[in-house]
Design a protein around this motif. Structure first.
Motif, PDB file in Angstrom:
ATOM      1  N   ASN A 380       6.351  46.954  70.229  1.00  0.00           N
ATOM      2  CA  ASN A 380       7.176  45.735  70.319  1.00  0.00           C
ATOM      3  C   ASN A 380       7.745  45.406  68.930  1.00  0.00           C
ATOM      4  O   ASN A 380       7.834  44.248  68.553  1.00  0.00           O
ATOM      5  CB  ASN A 380       6.341  44.570  70.848  1.00  0.00           C
ATOM      6  N   ALA A 381       8.088  46.456  68.159  1.00  0.00           N
ATOM      7  CA  ALA A 381       8.550  46.273  66.779  1.00  0.00           C
ATOM      8  C   ALA A 381       9.682  45.258  66.706  1.00  0.00           C
ATOM      9  O   ALA A 381      10.519  45.177  67.608  1.00  0.00           O
ATOM     10  CB  ALA A 381       9.006  47.605  66.202  1.00  0.00           C
ATOM     11  N   LEU A 382       9.695  44.525  65.604  1.00  0.00           N
ATOM     12  CA  LEU A 382      10.644  43.416  65.441  1.00  0.00           C
ATOM     13  C   LEU A 382      12.104  43.880  65.507  1.00  0.00           C
ATOM     14  O   LEU A 382      12.941  43.246  66.142  1.00  0.00           O
ATOM     15  CB  LEU A 382      10.353  42.724  64.108  1.00  0.00           C
ATOM     16  N   LEU A 383      12.397  44.994  64.839  1.00  0.00           N
ATOM     17  CA  LEU A 383      13.786  45.503  64.857  1.00  0.00           C
ATOM     18  C   LEU A 383      14.190  45.880  66.274  1.00  0.00           C
ATOM     19  O   LEU A 383      15.310  45.617  66.709  1.00  0.00           O
ATOM     20  CB  LEU A 383      13.926  46.728  63.934  1.00  0.00           C
ATOM     21  N   LYS A 384      13.255  46.492  66.997  1.00  0.00           N
ATOM     22  CA  LYS A 384      13.517  46.908  68.381  1.00  0.00           C
ATOM     23  C   LYS A 384      13.849  45.680  69.240  1.00  0.00           C
ATOM     24  O   LYS A 384      14.789  45.696  70.043  1.00  0.00           O
ATOM     25  CB  LYS A 384      12.257  47.607  68.919  1.00  0.00           C
ATOM     26  N   GLN A 385      13.089  44.613  69.045  1.00  0.00           N
ATOM     27  CA  GLN A 385      13.322  43.381  69.824  1.00  0.00           C
ATOM     28  C   GLN A 385      14.728  42.836  69.578  1.00  0.00           C
ATOM     29  O   GLN A 385      15.450  42.513  70.519  1.00  0.00           O
ATOM     30  CB  GLN A 385      12.301  42.309  69.433  1.00  0.00           C
ATOM     31  N   HIS A 386      15.102  42.731  68.303  1.00  0.00           N
ATOM     32  CA  HIS A 386      16.414  42.164  67.967  1.00  0.00           C
ATOM     33  C   HIS A 386      17.557  43.059  68.451  1.00  0.00           C
ATOM     34  O   HIS A 386      18.569  42.564  68.944  1.00  0.00           O
ATOM     35  CB  HIS A 386      16.519  41.920  66.454  1.00  0.00           C
ATOM     36  N   LYS A 387      17.379  44.388  68.328  1.00  0.00           N
ATOM     37  CA  LYS A 387      18.419  45.323  68.804  1.00  0.00           C
ATOM     38  C   LYS A 387      18.638  45.132  70.301  1.00  0.00           C
ATOM     39  O   LYS A 387      19.767  45.039  70.772  1.00  0.00           O
ATOM     40  CB  LYS A 387      17.978  46.775  68.550  1.00  0.00           C
ATOM     41  N   MET A 388      17.547  45.065  71.045  1.00  0.00           N
ATOM     42  CA  MET A 388      17.653  44.945  72.515  1.00  0.00           C
ATOM     43  C   MET A 388      18.265  43.612  72.922  1.00  0.00           C
ATOM     44  O   MET A 388      19.043  43.547  73.871  1.00  0.00           O
ATOM     45  CB  MET A 388      16.282  45.146  73.153  1.00  0.00           C
ATOM     46  N   LEU A 389      17.927  42.555  72.198  1.00  0.00           N
ATOM     47  CA  LEU A 389      18.503  41.239  72.508  1.00  0.00           C
ATOM     48  C   LEU A 389      20.013  41.258  72.360  1.00  0.00           C
ATOM     49  O   LEU A 389      20.751  40.736  73.199  1.00  0.00           O
ATOM     50  CB  LEU A 389      17.910  40.165  71.582  1.00  0.00           C
ATOM     51  N   LEU A 390      20.501  41.881  71.268  1.00  0.00           N
ATOM     52  CA  LEU A 390      21.948  41.910  71.023  1.00  0.00           C
ATOM     53  C   LEU A 390      22.647  42.903  71.954  1.00  0.00           C
ATOM     54  O   LEU A 390      23.798  42.713  72.320  1.00  0.00           O
ATOM     55  CB  LEU A 390      22.225  42.256  69.556  1.00  0.00           C
ATOM     56  N   GLU A 391      21.917  43.955  72.361  1.00  0.00           N
ATOM     57  CA  GLU A 391      22.511  44.940  73.276  1.00  0.00           C
ATOM     58  C   GLU A 391      22.806  44.342  74.637  1.00  0.00           C
ATOM     59  O   GLU A 391      23.684  44.819  75.351  1.00  0.00           O
ATOM     60  CB  GLU A 391      21.580  46.155  73.426  1.00  0.00           C
ATOM     61  N   THR A 392      22.086  43.282  75.007  1.00  0.00           N
ATOM     62  CA  THR A 392      22.345  42.647  76.314  1.00  0.00           C
ATOM     63  C   THR A 392      23.771  42.116  76.377  1.00  0.00           C
ATOM     64  O   THR A 392      24.328  41.948  77.448  1.00  0.00           O
ATOM     65  CB  THR A 392      21.368  41.476  76.577  1.00  0.00           C
ATOM     66  N   GLU A 393      24.373  41.845  75.223  1.00  0.00           N
ATOM     67  CA  GLU A 393      25.758  41.361  75.203  1.00  0.00           C
ATOM     68  C   GLU A 393      26.719  42.433  74.692  1.00  0.00           C
ATOM     69  O   GLU A 393      27.827  42.146  74.248  1.00  0.00           O
ATOM     70  CB  GLU A 393      25.858  40.096  74.334  1.00  0.00           C
ATOM     71  N   GLY A 394      26.259  43.699  74.747  1.00  0.00           N
ATOM     72  CA  GLY A 394      27.155  44.815  74.443  1.00  0.00           C
ATOM     73  C   GLY A 394      27.390  45.078  72.971  1.00  0.00           C
ATOM     74  O   GLY A 394      28.356  45.742  72.606  1.00  0.00           O
TER      75      GLY A 394
END
Length: 474
Positions: A380-394
């Motif tokens: 659940n690495a922090l960078l992974k979390q932020h990348k996935m959050l922003l990917e939800t909006e393309g």
């Protein structure tokens, strides 16, 4: 005891914890051994099993280095009843605090939730079939329901009902059989469509149990309350039903849950849950250093702190606590104490309580390398979390290696210069770093953004400079 995870070796437990927590090998080793000892104890003969008590652990280390996370991941891993309490909650009972027994009551509630969920999952396959039949019944009503669509009870209904019965008795029986076979055929078609998910969005009316929010009357003892609504329901002849309009998809979920609930024996669940809480429960007492009386001065607040230690003592030693589900023995519950101990020391705790935490583990401060690993390695690495959050909006965000190193360096330096809040500092820095990108997203032209060392420096240059200057201003 049947849980396969329960039989993991200490090395396997540490490997599982490594997926989420960086470093702190000594603490992981201690908790892994404590858990393995529980498994070993379960294999002992009955008379010896009661004699072996768990070795409680005391974790010492600054905030944000993973004390709570180790305990939380451990409980998740073992599927054991787990409760985290703050020792400071028990100060000043009746004013801002809680009664110390409440931690055991919370543990029992947690255990009942886990046990009930397990039993429900076992019954879901049968409940699914019953729910399906009820939905089919609602879409294609039987002959009786079709003959009497209105539910109102008036004198006319009885007269009309009598006339209909007379007419039906005069009709040949063959037409009845034909009607029944036609209904059955239609139902079979509906069943197939239902299994194919074709009717998911169709609205139907189903009959469900009415569970009104009952009024709780608290009778003084925390956790002991009488639900007045339930008493009146019982007097009125048990559960009431109500009609509910819902899509087939929702109805299936509601009915499945309700039927599974009806299939489980709550008395059995309760006795199993009490056993589970007694044998496998884990209580994590955080901020235990805040109830230690630092130094020789013992007056005012310190007296109340020592009182809390004396209240906690019998529970950690092993006693029987009454809960609304029955008495619970705390002899075999595993207690994990944790605290920063930057003002007081473990030796400031009363000797009896110190003796109840025989295993002492010191957690280290996080280094630059640890920060880099926290950002990139865990599942659940922090960078992974932020990348996935922003990917939800393309928007695809990538971090260069030197940017990751710079973020870790800033986190480390800020902790050194100001208050050390451990890994939590990374949350602050990541939010600040991505604030503008997150804010502009819907209108942003870019689909891909690369964050490099220069970007990180520009974001934090004012902050780093300001911190340096602040240190010289009184």
């Amino acid at each position: 005891m049947s849980n396969p995870l329960y039989q993991m070796t200490p090395k396997e437990i540490v490997a599982e914890l490594d997926k989420y927590i960086i470093g702190q090998d000594q603490a992981k080793k201690s908790v892994a051994v404590a858990l393995r000892n529980r498994y070993r104890r379960s294999l002992l003969p009955d008379e010896m099993r009661d004699e072996v008590t768990p070795k409680n652990i005391l974790m010492m280390g600054p905030t944000g280095v993973g004390k709570t996370e180790i305990a939380r991941r451990l409980a998740k891993l073992m599927d054991a009843p787990f409760v985290k309490v703050e020792a400071t909650k028990f100060t000043e009972v009746g004013y801002v605090g809680r009664d110390v027994d409440s931690m055991i009551r919370d543990l029992v509630e947690s255990s009942i939730r886990i046990t009930k969920q397990k039993r429900l999952e076992e019954k879901y396959s049968i409940a699914e079939e019953i729910a399906e039949e009820k939905i089919v019944e609602a879409i294609v009503p039987g002959k009786k329901k079709a003959a009497q669509p209105g539910q109102a009870k008036t004198p006319f209904d009885f007269i009309m009902g009598g006339l209909q019965q007379q007419q039906q008795s005069q009709q040949p029986e063959q037409s009845d059989d034909r009607q029944e076979s036609e209904i059955e055929l239609t139902r079979e078609q509906v069943r197939q469509q239902l299994r194919g998910g074709k009717l998911d969005e169709q609205y139907i009316e189903v009959e469900v149990t009415d569970n009104p929010q009952s009024n709780q009357l608290d009778v003084g003892n925390e956790g002991m309350s009488i639900a007045i609504g339930n008493i009146f329901d019982a007097m009125g002849g048990g559960q009431r039903k109500k009609k509910k309009k819902a899509t087939v998809k929702e109805a299936r979920k509601i009915l499945r849950e309700e039927e599974a609930q009806n299939l489980i024996d709550m008395d059995q669940v309760t006795s199993e849950a009490l056993e589970n809480a007694e044998q496998n429960g884990i209580i994590f007492i955080d901020e235990i250093d805040k109830i230690a009386s630092g130094g020789a001065l013992r007056s005012g607040a310190d007296v109340s702190r020592e009182g809390v230690q004396r209240d906690i003592l019998p529970i950690v030693e092993g006693s029987v606590v009454n809960t609304k589900h029955g008495p619970v023995k705390t002899d075999h519950v595993l207690f994990i104490g944790a605290g920063a101990f930057h003002v007081s020391k473990p030796t400031d705790l009363i000797p009896e309580l110190q003796g109840r935490f025989p295993i002492r583990v010191e957690l280290e401060n996080l280094t630059r390398e640890a920060f880099i690993q926290i950002l990139t390695v865990p599942e659940n690495a922090l960078l992974k979390q932020h990348k996935m959050l922003l990917e939800t909006e393309g928007v695809k965000v990538t971090f260069s290696d030197d940017a990751v190193q710079k973020i870790a360096e800033i986190a480390f330096m800020t902790n050194e210069q100001t208050e050390n809040i451990g890994a939590r500092r990374l949350h602050t820095i990541m939010e600040k770093l991505l604030e503008d990108i997150s804010f502009d997203i819907p209108d942003s032209e870019k689909d891909e953004i690369t964050i490099d060392e220069e970007y990180v420096k520009n974001k934090f240059i004012d902050r780093i400079m300001a911190d340096d200057i602040d240190r010289y201003i009184l």
